[in-house]
Motif scaffolding. Structure first.
Motif, PDB file in Angstrom:
ATOM      1  N   LEU A 156       0.828  -1.211   0.000  1.00 21.95           N
ATOM      2  CA  LEU A 156       0.000   0.000   0.000  1.00 21.95           C
ATOM      3  C   LEU A 156       0.860   1.257   0.000  1.00 21.95           C
ATOM      4  O   LEU A 156       0.574   2.226  -0.709  1.00 21.95           O
ATOM      5  CB  LEU A 156      -0.921   0.000   1.227  1.00 21.95           C
ATOM      6  N   VAL A 157       1.922   1.255   0.782  1.00 23.79           N
ATOM      7  CA  VAL A 157       2.818   2.412   0.815  1.00 23.79           C
ATOM      8  C   VAL A 157       3.385   2.674  -0.581  1.00 23.79           C
ATOM      9  O   VAL A 157       3.392   3.811  -1.064  1.00 23.79           O
ATOM     10  CB  VAL A 157       3.958   2.204   1.827  1.00 23.79           C
ATOM     11  N   LEU A 175      -4.076  16.888  -2.770  1.00 22.24           N
ATOM     12  CA  LEU A 175      -4.205  15.436  -2.922  1.00 22.24           C
ATOM     13  C   LEU A 175      -2.872  14.757  -2.632  1.00 22.24           C
ATOM     14  O   LEU A 175      -2.826  13.702  -1.985  1.00 22.24           O
ATOM     15  CB  LEU A 175      -4.668  15.096  -4.342  1.00 22.24           C
ATOM     16  N   SER A 176      -1.790  15.370  -3.082  1.00 21.93           N
ATOM     17  CA  SER A 176      -0.457  14.822  -2.805  1.00 21.93           C
ATOM     18  C   SER A 176      -0.199  14.757  -1.306  1.00 21.93           C
ATOM     19  O   SER A 176       0.281  13.740  -0.786  1.00 21.93           O
ATOM     20  CB  SER A 176       0.611  15.682  -3.481  1.00 21.93           C
ATOM     21  N   VAL A 180       0.576  11.421   0.996  1.00 24.39           N
ATOM     22  CA  VAL A 180       1.735  11.276   1.878  1.00 24.39           C
ATOM     23  C   VAL A 180       1.284  10.873   3.276  1.00 24.39           C
ATOM     24  O   VAL A 180       1.902  10.014   3.929  1.00 24.39           O
ATOM     25  CB  VAL A 180       2.564  12.581   1.912  1.00 24.39           C
ATOM     26  N   GLU A 181       0.209  11.476   3.753  1.00 22.32           N
ATOM     27  CA  GLU A 181      -0.300  11.097   5.075  1.00 22.32           C
ATOM     28  C   GLU A 181      -0.788   9.652   5.084  1.00 22.32           C
ATOM     29  O   GLU A 181      -0.609   8.937   6.074  1.00 22.32           O
ATOM     30  CB  GLU A 181      -1.430  12.049   5.488  1.00 22.32           C
ATOM     31  N   LEU A 182      -1.377   9.197   3.987  1.00 20.50           N
ATOM     32  CA  LEU A 182      -1.796   7.800   3.912  1.00 20.50           C
ATOM     33  C   LEU A 182      -0.592   6.865   3.841  1.00 20.50           C
ATOM     34  O   LEU A 182      -0.634   5.746   4.367  1.00 20.50           O
ATOM     35  CB  LEU A 182      -2.709   7.588   2.704  1.00 20.50           C
ATOM     36  N   MET A 183       0.487   7.312   3.212  1.00 17.51           N
ATOM     37  CA  MET A 183       1.722   6.537   3.250  1.00 17.51           C
ATOM     38  C   MET A 183       2.197   6.365   4.682  1.00 17.51           C
ATOM     39  O   MET A 183       2.586   5.267   5.104  1.00 17.51           O
ATOM     40  CB  MET A 183       2.816   7.230   2.424  1.00 17.51           C
ATOM     41  N   ARG A 184       2.148   7.444   5.439  1.00 20.82           N
ATOM     42  CA  ARG A 184       2.586   7.379   6.840  1.00 20.82           C
ATOM     43  C   ARG A 184       1.675   6.451   7.637  1.00 20.82           C
ATOM     44  O   ARG A 184       2.143   5.677   8.478  1.00 20.82           O
ATOM     45  CB  ARG A 184       2.591   8.782   7.450  1.00 20.82           C
ATOM     46  N   ALA A 200       9.585   9.345   5.011  1.00 25.99           N
ATOM     47  CA  ALA A 200      10.162  10.641   5.384  1.00 25.99           C
ATOM     48  C   ALA A 200      10.772  11.327   4.164  1.00 25.99           C
ATOM     49  O   ALA A 200      10.670  12.547   3.998  1.00 25.99           O
ATOM     50  CB  ALA A 200      11.221  10.452   6.466  1.00 25.99           C
ATOM     51  N   TYR A 201      11.399  10.541   3.299  1.00 24.18           N
ATOM     52  CA  TYR A 201      11.975  11.075   2.058  1.00 24.18           C
ATOM     53  C   TYR A 201      10.881  11.684   1.188  1.00 24.18           C
ATOM     54  O   TYR A 201      10.997  12.820   0.707  1.00 24.18           O
ATOM     55  CB  TYR A 201      12.697   9.945   1.330  1.00 24.18           C
ATOM     56  N   VAL A 202       9.784  10.931   0.994  1.00 23.33           N
ATOM     57  CA  VAL A 202       8.709  11.411   0.123  1.00 23.33           C
ATOM     58  C   VAL A 202       7.987  12.590   0.763  1.00 23.33           C
ATOM     59  O   VAL A 202       7.588  13.541   0.070  1.00 23.33           O
ATOM     60  CB  VAL A 202       7.710  10.276  -0.178  1.00 23.33           C
ATOM     61  N   ARG A 203       7.836  12.581   2.073  1.00 24.28           N
ATOM     62  CA  ARG A 203       7.114  13.657   2.755  1.00 24.28           C
ATOM     63  C   ARG A 203       7.750  15.017   2.492  1.00 24.28           C
ATOM     64  O   ARG A 203       7.062  16.049   2.544  1.00 24.28           O
ATOM     65  CB  ARG A 203       7.080  13.381   4.265  1.00 24.28           C
TER      66      ARG A 203
END
Length: 394
Positions: A156-157, A175-176, A180-184, A200-203
């Motif tokens: 999912l991440v 939306l981006s 990112v919050e859903l990745m976290r 953390a890199y993508v955030r």
């Protein structure tokens, strides 16, 4: 006399086919497009419709945008897919009913999405990722604990990250940020410190978008404090990617000492691992050189010469991802422009476009720099005007 767009598209398809070492007959058989149609398209007698173009692009392993050049409507086709992506994101914890493929098939589907992301194939992502996210959400609902649930969370991440590449590149910043919050959120279920470093890199994108460079640097340094310190390749690469991105955001924050320290640390990590994709992020010696150019642009002034020196002695290899290679030439173009080399800057932007047209077209710096070039040169120069029209800078 203007060149017929049918000829341009046909030439692009022929070049991609030859690069793939396929005959026209092999391309026709693999794509389901008739042999006579392939021949007609390549010689410029026919313009492929969307379905034909997509079938050919899928076999050739390229995004339709690369075949269309500046004659297609790929950007509008990406935008058309955003409402469905937004719907899936809004209902992330209430997916639609439907089937769920076995885990190994889901893994393969996510790996394909990652390949599209690093290859800057945004139309493919935009079309395929909403249904994949829905399916992964159903899969997560179906497993309660154990190794399988952790792996679904990891998938999912990676899928959210692919979706974020489209949202961020095409200007859907809210939306981006949500992705990112859903990745976290998903990363907490994966229980993987390497994945935490990736998130953390993508955030950092959200900090770049908001020009919140100081808090972005603090967030990366906090992630570095938590990153694994073991000597494995994946662990070294995780630290290296964080240092690499911290260098650039520190440069934009005006923290020269911190920026130079982080790029030195990234270089040390890069010396220990080969260029490759680690936890979905491209890292290695070539990536660090590209980020050195980015850092030189961030710092400006006397540092710009470093970017020019790198470009004089080195070029990103074709084995590197399309997004990274095009990013190198976009950053280099800005360094050349600021260093008083407008002709070289325009050449760099043209190279970036050839490598990854969608990535280049949607890049804010490209629009800014081509507009500056038109002011510096004659505004009615056809080549500059055509480029500016292509990236919607006019």
């Amino acid at each position: 006399m203007p060149v017929d767009p049918r000829s341009r598209v046909g030439e692009s398809i022929a070049a991609a086919r030859q690069l793939a070492r396929m005959t026209q007959k092999e391309l026709a058989d693999a794509s389901g497009v008739s042999y006579s149609m392939v021949r007609a398209i390549e010689r410029g007698a026919r313009m492929p419709g969307d379905s034909v173009l997509d079938a050919l692009a899928a076999v050739l392993g390229v995004d339709p945008a690369r075949l269309l050049g500046n004659h297609g409507n790929t950007d509008s086709r990406v935008h058309d897919e955003i409402p469905e992506l937004s719907r899936v994101i809004a209902a992330y914890d209430m997916p639609q009913d439907g089937p769920v493929r076995p885990l190994h098939e889901l893994r393969a589907a996510v790996e394909e999405a990652v390949t599209w992301r690093v290859g800057a194939q945004y139309l493919r992502i935009a079309r395929g990722i909403p249904s994949l996210l829905d399916e992964l959400a159903r899969a997560l609902d179906g497993v309660r604990d154990g190794a399988e649930r952790r792996e679904v969370a990891q998938l999912l991440v990676a899928a959210y990250r692919a979706a974020d590449a489209v949202a961020y590149k095409f200007g859907y910043r809210d939306l981006s940020a949500r992705l990112v919050e859903l990745m976290r959120w998903a990363a907490t279920g994966a229980e993987d410190p390497l994945l935490d470093a990736t998130v953390a890199y993508v955030r950092t994108e959200t900090f770049f978008a908001a020009e919140a460079h100081d808090p972005g640097l603090r967030a990366l340094e906090r992630a570095l404090d938590s990153a694994p310190v073991t000597p494995g390749r994946a662990e070294v690469a995780a630290r290296g990617t964080l240092h690499m991105r911290a260098a650039v955001i520190a440069g934009r924050a005006g923290c020269e000492d911190a920026a130079l320290m982080h790029i030195d640390e990234a270089r040390r990590c890069g010396d220990q691992v080969p260029e490759g994709i680690y936890e979905g992020t491209v890292f290695g010696p070539s990536s660090i050189r590209i980020h050195e150019v980015s850092l030189a642009v961030s710092l400006g002034g006397r540092h710009l010469q470093r970017a020019l020196d790198i470009a004089h002695e080195w070029a990103p290899p074709r084995t590197l991802s399309a997004e990274r290679r095009s990013g190198f030439y976009i950053e280099l173009g800005r360094a050349q422009l600021w260093a008083g080399q407008p002709d070289h800057a325009f050449e760099s932007l043209k190279v970036a476009r050839r490598i990854a047209p969608q990535h280049t077209r949607e890049h804010r710096w490209v629009r800014e720099d081509i507009a500056t070039l038109r002011r510096l040169k004659r505004a009615d120069r056809e080549d500059l005007s055509n480029y500016a029209g292509w990236c919607q800078a006019v």
